[in-house]
Write an enzyme that holds these catalytic residues in place. Structure first.
Site, mmCIF file in Angstrom:
data_model
loop_
_atom_site.group_PDB
_atom_site.id
_atom_site.type_symbol
_atom_site.label_atom_id
_atom_site.label_comp_id
_atom_site.label_asym_id
_atom_site.label_seq_id
_atom_site.Cartn_x
_atom_site.Cartn_y
_atom_site.Cartn_z
ATOM 1 N N GLY A 124 -10.025 -10.634 4.856
ATOM 2 C CA GLY A 124 -10.259 -10.225 6.232
ATOM 3 C C GLY A 124 -9.348 -9.062 6.569
ATOM 4 C CG HIS A 168 -4.512 -9.312 12.763
ATOM 5 N ND1 HIS A 168 -3.199 -8.878 12.669
ATOM 6 C CD2 HIS A 168 -4.770 -9.929 11.595
ATOM 7 C CE1 HIS A 168 -2.706 -9.212 11.499
ATOM 8 N NE2 HIS A 168 -3.638 -9.863 10.819
ATOM 9 C CG HIS A 201 -5.387 -14.264 9.873
ATOM 10 N ND1 HIS A 201 -4.198 -14.782 9.403
ATOM 11 C CD2 HIS A 201 -5.312 -12.916 9.684
ATOM 12 C CE1 HIS A 201 -3.443 -13.776 8.947
ATOM 13 N NE2 HIS A 201 -4.105 -12.646 9.114
ATOM 14 C CD GLU A 202 -8.601 -10.757 9.748
ATOM 15 O OE1 GLU A 202 -8.093 -9.751 10.292
ATOM 16 O OE2 GLU A 202 -8.161 -11.225 8.687
ATOM 17 C CD GLN A 204 -4.632 -7.015 9.178
ATOM 18 O OE1 GLN A 204 -5.781 -7.433 9.235
ATOM 19 N NE2 GLN A 204 -3.756 -7.435 8.291
ATOM 20 C CB CYS A 226 -0.777 -11.599 7.314
ATOM 21 S SG CYS A 226 -1.337 -10.247 8.348
ATOM 22 C CG LEU A 227 -4.331 -7.958 3.651
ATOM 23 C CD1 LEU A 227 -5.597 -7.130 3.824
ATOM 24 C CD2 LEU A 227 -3.970 -8.108 2.184
#
Length: 170
Positions: free
Chosen positions: A45, A138, A134-135, A50, A92-93
């Protein structure tokens, strides 16, 4: 085009994103670039903040390229229903190399627009449910570490500050 992933410490990650209002070829190109960037970073994702773009836009593919039908575009997503609980290690990236157990809903229904502006409602379980939450976090300016204990969160933040001072967190 592969965008670099913005890391924790950049204010764009902690600022609520602006709604997507224009659904044009430029947005479709951004969506393709986001999928390409997500795959290059080995994620399932990716939210626009991000990559430094403050838009309520996320892409998800929990199959990681295995199933072309698993590619999802979420513009202006709203979580409309959650049920159950699951606890899994989450990463998380934008907070690379850190993973912590996070409890989230096991089944989630999201309402969102696609790259053409059409509204859809999608229900996901387990990893997909986690990705929706999660997204969406963000896009609201929250990171997964806001769901862990203050002690663990402070420990992660201290480690990141050390990495920043050493020039290893850019």
């Amino acid at each position: 085009m592969i965008y670099p992933i913005v890391k924790f410490g950049n204010p764009v990650l902690e600022t609520p994103a602006e709604p997507v209002t224009v659904f044009d070829d430029k947005l479709k190109q951004l969506v393709e670039d986001m999928f390409e960037s997500m795959y290059a970073a080995h994620g399932v994702g990716l939210a626009a903040p991000q990559i430094g773009i403050s838009k309520r836009l996320a892409v998800i593919d929990v199959s990681f390229k295995e199933d072309p039908n698993a590619k999802l575009v979420l513009a202006n997503p709203e979580i409309i229903h959650t049920e159950g609980k699951q606890t899994q290690n989450e990463g998380c990236l934008s907070v690379p190399d850190f993973r912590e157990p996070v409890t989230r809903a096991n089944r989630v229904t999201v309402r969102a627009q696609d790259a053409n502006g059409e509204w859809h409602q999608i229900t996901g379980e387990e990893l997909l449910a986690r990705a929706f939450l999660h997204e969406t976090d963000h896009l609201d300016g929250k990171l997964y570490i806001s769901h862990i204990s203050a002690l663990k969160r402070d420990l992660i933040k201290r480690k990141i500050k050390k990495l920043m001072k050493a020039g290893e967190w850019k």
